[in-house]
Design an enzyme around this catalytic site. Structure first.
Site, PDB file in Angstrom:
ATOM      1  N   GLU A   2       3.150  -1.972 -14.394  1.00  0.00           N
ATOM      2  CA  GLU A   2       4.086  -2.802 -15.172  1.00  0.00           C
ATOM      3  C   GLU A   2       3.513  -4.201 -15.409  1.00  0.00           C
ATOM      4  O   GLU A   2       3.698  -4.784 -16.479  1.00  0.00           O
ATOM      5  CB  GLU A   2       5.437  -2.875 -14.450  1.00  0.00           C
ATOM      6  N   GLU A  55       7.895   5.678  -9.521  1.00  0.00           N
ATOM      7  CA  GLU A  55       9.120   5.232  -8.833  1.00  0.00           C
ATOM      8  C   GLU A  55      10.137   6.346  -8.636  1.00  0.00           C
ATOM      9  O   GLU A  55      10.912   6.327  -7.685  1.00  0.00           O
ATOM     10  CB  GLU A  55       9.772   4.081  -9.619  1.00  0.00           C
TER      11      GLU A  55
HETATM   12  N1  CAA Z   1       4.092  -0.735  -0.678  1.00  0.00           N
HETATM   13  C1  CAA Z   1       3.833  -0.898   0.636  1.00  0.00           C
HETATM   14  N2  CAA Z   1       2.892  -0.216   1.296  1.00  0.00           N
HETATM   15  C2  CAA Z   1       2.168   0.680   0.591  1.00  0.00           C
HETATM   16  C3  CAA Z   1       2.378   0.889  -0.777  1.00  0.00           C
HETATM   17  C4  CAA Z   1       3.387   0.149  -1.423  1.00  0.00           C
HETATM   18  N3  CAA Z   1       3.641   0.273  -2.730  1.00  0.00           N
HETATM   19  N4  CAA Z   1       1.516   1.844  -1.204  1.00  0.00           N
HETATM   20  C5  CAA Z   1       0.777   2.195  -0.136  1.00  0.00           C
HETATM   21  N5  CAA Z   1       1.179   1.494   0.945  1.00  0.00           N
HETATM   22  C6  CAA Z   1       0.614   1.551   2.297  1.00  0.00           C
HETATM   23  C7  CAA Z   1       0.853   2.893   2.959  1.00  0.00           C
HETATM   24  O1  CAA Z   1       2.106   2.903   3.620  1.00  0.00           O
HETATM   25  C8  CAA Z   1      -0.304   2.966   3.915  1.00  0.00           C
HETATM   26  O2  CAA Z   1       0.001   2.173   5.029  1.00  0.00           O
HETATM   27  P1  CAA Z   1      -0.488   2.600   6.483  1.00  0.00           P
HETATM   28  O3  CAA Z   1      -1.985   2.624   6.412  1.00  0.00           O
HETATM   29  O4  CAA Z   1       0.071   1.544   7.364  1.00  0.00           O
HETATM   30  O5  CAA Z   1       0.081   3.950   6.724  1.00  0.00           O
HETATM   31  C9  CAA Z   1      -1.429   2.280   3.170  1.00  0.00           C
HETATM   32  O6  CAA Z   1      -0.799   1.479   2.168  1.00  0.00           O
HETATM   33  C10 CAA Z   1      -2.396   3.212   2.475  1.00  0.00           C
HETATM   34  O7  CAA Z   1      -1.648   4.125   1.679  1.00  0.00           O
HETATM   35  P2  CAA Z   1      -2.000   5.683   1.631  1.00  0.00           P
HETATM   36  O8  CAA Z   1      -2.179   6.197   3.019  1.00  0.00           O
HETATM   37  O9  CAA Z   1      -0.990   6.326   0.771  1.00  0.00           O
HETATM   38  O10 CAA Z   1      -3.446   5.631   0.941  1.00  0.00           O
HETATM   39  P3  CAA Z   1      -4.053   6.576  -0.158  1.00  0.00           P
HETATM   40  O11 CAA Z   1      -5.385   6.013  -0.434  1.00  0.00           O
HETATM   41  O12 CAA Z   1      -3.916   7.996   0.235  1.00  0.00           O
HETATM   42  O13 CAA Z   1      -3.128   6.395  -1.478  1.00  0.00           O
HETATM   43  C11 CAA Z   1      -1.921   5.206  -3.178  1.00  0.00           C
HETATM   44  C12 CAA Z   1      -3.076   5.162  -2.136  1.00  0.00           C
HETATM   45  C13 CAA Z   1      -2.223   6.229  -4.266  1.00  0.00           C
HETATM   46  C14 CAA Z   1      -1.799   3.825  -3.779  1.00  0.00           C
HETATM   47  C15 CAA Z   1      -0.607   5.606  -2.453  1.00  0.00           C
HETATM   48  O14 CAA Z   1      -0.444   4.784  -1.329  1.00  0.00           O
HETATM   49  C16 CAA Z   1       0.630   5.488  -3.279  1.00  0.00           C
HETATM   50  O15 CAA Z   1       0.935   6.357  -4.060  1.00  0.00           O
HETATM   51  N6  CAA Z   1       1.421   4.390  -3.074  1.00  0.00           N
HETATM   52  C17 CAA Z   1       2.724   4.206  -3.622  1.00  0.00           C
HETATM   53  C18 CAA Z   1       2.704   3.911  -5.092  1.00  0.00           C
HETATM   54  C19 CAA Z   1       4.115   3.690  -5.585  1.00  0.00           C
HETATM   55  O16 CAA Z   1       5.018   4.458  -5.337  1.00  0.00           O
HETATM   56  N7  CAA Z   1       4.292   2.588  -6.324  1.00  0.00           N
HETATM   57  C20 CAA Z   1       5.561   2.255  -6.860  1.00  0.00           C
HETATM   58  C21 CAA Z   1       6.245   1.300  -5.936  1.00  0.00           C
HETATM   59  S1  CAA Z   1       7.910   0.985  -6.446  1.00  0.00           S
HETATM   60  C22 CAA Z   1       7.771  -0.157  -7.667  1.00  0.00           C
HETATM   61  O17 CAA Z   1       6.715  -0.569  -8.031  1.00  0.00           O
HETATM   62  C23 CAA Z   1       9.115  -0.589  -8.187  1.00  0.00           C
HETATM   63  C24 CAA Z   1       9.031  -1.450  -9.357  1.00  0.00           C
HETATM   64  O18 CAA Z   1       9.204  -0.993 -10.440  1.00  0.00           O
HETATM   65  C25 CAA Z   1       8.837  -2.882  -9.217  1.00  0.00           C
END
Ligand code: CAA
Length: 695
Positions: free
Chosen positions: A106, A126
């Site tokens: 975004e 999301e």
């Molecule tokens: N917020 C906080 N922590 C996050 C995070 C996030 N968005 N994304 C990842 N993390 C943290 C994980 O909890 C993890 O923490 P730990 O090591 O303490 O367990 C660490 O980052 C690494 O994450 P992964 O183990 O998942 O690592 P990966 O390399 O396998 O994957 C990734 C990386 C593809 C970015 C995956 O973490 C992911 O899909 N993250 C979430 C993405 C997401 O859902 N984003 C949308 C958020 S909501 C939003 O943005 C609302 C809005 O409109 C404003």
């Protein structure tokens, strides 16, 4: 230029370059948001001619900081951050590498231009958190790619690669990662004009697709996303953003959002075992599988899919060759092969890594071997004794068992510290869950290897203690018993129970699931425990599986026999069978009719109560591991977060009170008596997170 710890700013030839630094994924927490706004202000103060924003380390921001959702919101808001980039007096561009997800994508869309690395991915996931893109994504994405494509991306939550992003118009240029910053700088210098988002005029071009998406959008988040995209069509950006803001706030307060966010963290926590460093596990260069039946073949396929060379051993050359042929045939039947995603060449390369043999001597070099023969303790012990002599002393020896004790199997080898359980779910190459089992003598090295294996195979991996049924099947037992007990009630049949569970969101009802697994499996376990014989079971304890025993004794073993609790005239398609109703009617005991709500209460509370016992007995590391097991392995609805999250959402006091009532009505049913841990938490009105204080 000014530098904050979360966002570093540099002025290069008049262009401000902001680099976000917030490991591990550059999530847009309060400090990053403040740093971004300050960065734009500094660029304005320095009379920059353009601005580029990039992520430091491995990725552009992967979204909002999800840990902040349950806390009071700190300024600046997402809207303020996006406005800073969109309303800046100079052109702004995002340099996207890694995974630009959610708020990260975004942010890129709020910029006037986007340069994307060839290997990067962008998406709005999301919906998987029970939310919608609340930082303008529901409005800006339709303006970039059209309403149809935007809706599809937001409802599936699936990220897309650079080629598709460029084709859709989501980004302006795609370049090799090394040239990304230069490409973004070029965009803000050569195009040199700010670019406003257009009004979406087209609306939905594909009405049939829209109708299909709408029909599937039953939960609050998809429905809200649909409303936001509708608001985007034909309206000014500001009006659409207002709708999005309202919808986002409403979604944040839903139990579905809480449940899905709980699972996001639960699925990451479960891979962590205190005191054990899975990252430090010995490397896996070659693995072995013993047993070429359904499970052994599926497990070998998991290894092949992860690119690991695997040697599969079966009793003789004919059986070993049949296993190899079976694996080849399964790949060819897969939709990936039929749709061309798995090509002949890729399949050939995979199968090149598969060797078959009829002697465990072929496993001499394996770093890890999974035994996957039939469930018989003596037979498994015999295999382990042979592996003990054949494998190198550092090899980890794993048993794929769902019912037998790892400790009892480990007796067969000289060094029991290298024996661990790896309970794969069937079909092993499809199911996400891996339940590893630590026996009393399993060493930390073997646990680390099994957890690292799960990560390598891209499984959701949970560690369980070595007791009957481990976590998942242990909880399944009382759940199933209660479903069977419900059949004694007037007007309650197999279909009513399954329908109530499906309406709750279970992927399958208990009876359909039992048909899939094979009704003979539970029968064999009950027989081994002396339960199928009325003369050997405890008359003081209710036995509700007599109806299931009669079903098996009538040859209704499940899908594989074409009949079980249902009839299967076509493979895998269950239809109710009057013969089953007749059989069930013989076990009615005059209990009154009950409705869907009672059916659910009884089945789910039996499940949850056993979950508390699993925790009391130290068989799981944390309550959320139980939720992961049941959502990944048993079809528990993700939007309810798993059985323990469901219980907490319902209220632990209320769960205990209902169980007490049920236990008083049926004192001969031990699994309905509220577990000590549940009672203690309910008495203290404490959250499940504090469970360890009450064990
Ligand atoms: N917020 C906080 N922590 C996050 C995070 C996030 N968005 N994304 C990842 N993390 C943290 C994980 O909890 C993890 O923490 P730990 O090591 O303490 O367990 C660490 O980052 C690494 O994450 P992964 O183990 O998942 O690592 P990966 O390399 O396998 O994957 C990734 C990386 C593809 C970015 C995956 O973490 C992911 O899909 N993250 C979430 C993405 C997401 O859902 N984003 C949308 C958020 S909501 C939003 O943005 C609302 C809005 O409109 C404003």
């Amino acid at each position: 230029m000014a530098t904050s710890s979360a966002v570093k700013c540099a002025l290069k030839n008049g262009v401000a370059v902001l680099q976000i630094s917030s490991p591990p994924v550059n999530a847009l927490g309060a400090a990053v948001r403040a740093g971004l706004v300050a960065g734009v202000e500094h660029a304005i103060g320095a009379s920059a001619t353009g601005l580029v924003v990039a992520g430091g380390g491995s990725t552009f921001p992967a979204g909002a900081d999800i840990t902040e959702f349950s806390k009071p919101h700190l300024p600046p808001s997402f809207a303020e951050v996006m406005a800073a980039f969109e309303d800046a007096p100079f052109p702004t561009a995002a340099a996207i590498h890694g995974t630009a997800l959610g708020g990260g994508f975004e942010l890129a869309m709020a910029c006037h231009y986007r340069a994307m690395g060839e290997r990067a991915r962008v998406g709005l996931p999301e919906v998987h958190l029970g939310l919608l893109p609340g930082a303008g994504g529901t409005q800006r994405l339709p303006r970039l790619v059209g309403a149809d494509a935007a809706l599809e991306m937001m409802l599936t939550g699936a990220p897309i690669g650079a080629e598709r992003a460029l084709a859709l118009g989501a980004v302006d240029v795609v370049v090799p990662e090394a040239g990304l910053e230069a490409a973004a700088v070029e965009l803000v210098t050569t195009r040199a004009a700010r670019r406003a988002h257009a009004v979406v005029v087209d609306g939905f071009r594909d009405a049939a697709k829209r109708a299909a998406l709408e029909a599937r959008a039953a939960l609050p988040a998809p429905r809200a996303i649909l409303r936001c995209v509708d608001a985007a069509v034909g309206s000014e950006l500001a009006a659409g953003l207002e709708v999005e803001g309202r919808e986002f706030q409403a979604l944040k307060a839903t139990p579905e959002a809480r449940a899905l966010q709980h699972l996001f963290f639960a699925e990451r926590a479960c891979a962590k075992v205190p005191g054990v460093d899975a990252k430090g596990a010995a490397p896996l260069d070659a693995v072995g599988v013993v047993g070429g039946g359904t499970m052994g073949r599926g497990i070998a396929m998991c290894f092949l899919d992860a690119g690991l060379p695997v040697t599969l051993v079966d009793v003789d050359d004919t059986a070993a060759a049949a296993a190899a042929a079976g694996i080849d045939a399964t790949y060819r039947r897969s939709s990936a092969f039929k749709k061309g995603r798995l090509t002949e060449a890729v399949l050939a390369a995979k199968l090149e890594k598969l060797a078959v043999a009829s002697d465990v001597a072929a496993l001499a070099d394996a770093d890890l071997v999974v035994e996957a023969i039939y469930e018989d303790l003596d037979a498994k012990r015999a295999v382990f004794a042979r592996l003990d002599g054949a494998c190198k002393p550092t090899a980890v020896l794993a048993s794929n068992t769902s019912t037998l004790s790892i400790d009892a199997i480990a007796d067969a080898v000289a060094d029991p510290t290298r024996v661990v359980g790896t309970h794969f779910f069937s079909p092993a190459n499809v199911m996400k869950l891996l339940e590893n089992v630590r026996g009393a003598r399993t060493g930390d090295g073997a646990v680390a290897a099994a957890m690292a294996l799960g990560k390598r195979l891209r499984k959701t991996t949970v560690l369980a203690g070595d007791a009957f049924g481990f976590i998942g099947n242990r909880m399944l037992e009382p759940y199933g018993r209660e479903c069977l007990a419900l059949l004694r009630h007037r007007d309650v049949g197999v279909s009513n129970v399954d329908a109530a569970l499906r309406d709750f969101g279970m992927a399958m009802g208990f009876f359909a699931m039992s048909d899939l697994a094979g009704n003979d499996i539970g029968y064999a376990v009950r027989t081994s425990l002396g339960l199928t014989d009325a003369a050997t079971r405890d008359p003081a304890v209710e036995y509700s599986a007599d109806v299931a025993d009669a079903l098996v004794e009538a040859g209704r073993l499940g899908q594989k026999a074409g009949k079980g609790w249902y009839l299967y005239e076509q493979p895998r398609v269950p239809s109710p069978d009057p013969a089953v109703d007749a059989l069930v009617s013989q076990f009615k005991d005059g209990s009154p009719s009950v409705g869907a709500e009672d059916i659910l209460d009884r089945a789910l509370l039996a499940l949850v109560n056993e979950g508390f016992r699993v925790l009391e007995e130290g068989l799981a590391l944390r309550p959320s591991d139980l939720d992961v097991v049941w959502t990944s392995g048993y079809g528990f609805p993700r939007h309810k977060g798993g059985p323990m999250q469901w219980a907490e959402e319902r209220g632990l006091r209320e769960c205990r009170a209902t169980l007490e009532r049920l236990a008083a009505e049926r004192p001969d049913v031990p699994y309905l008596r509220p577990a000590k841990l549940l009672v203690a938490l309910a008495d203290a009105d404490a959250p499940l997170a504090d469970w360890e204080k009450y064990v």
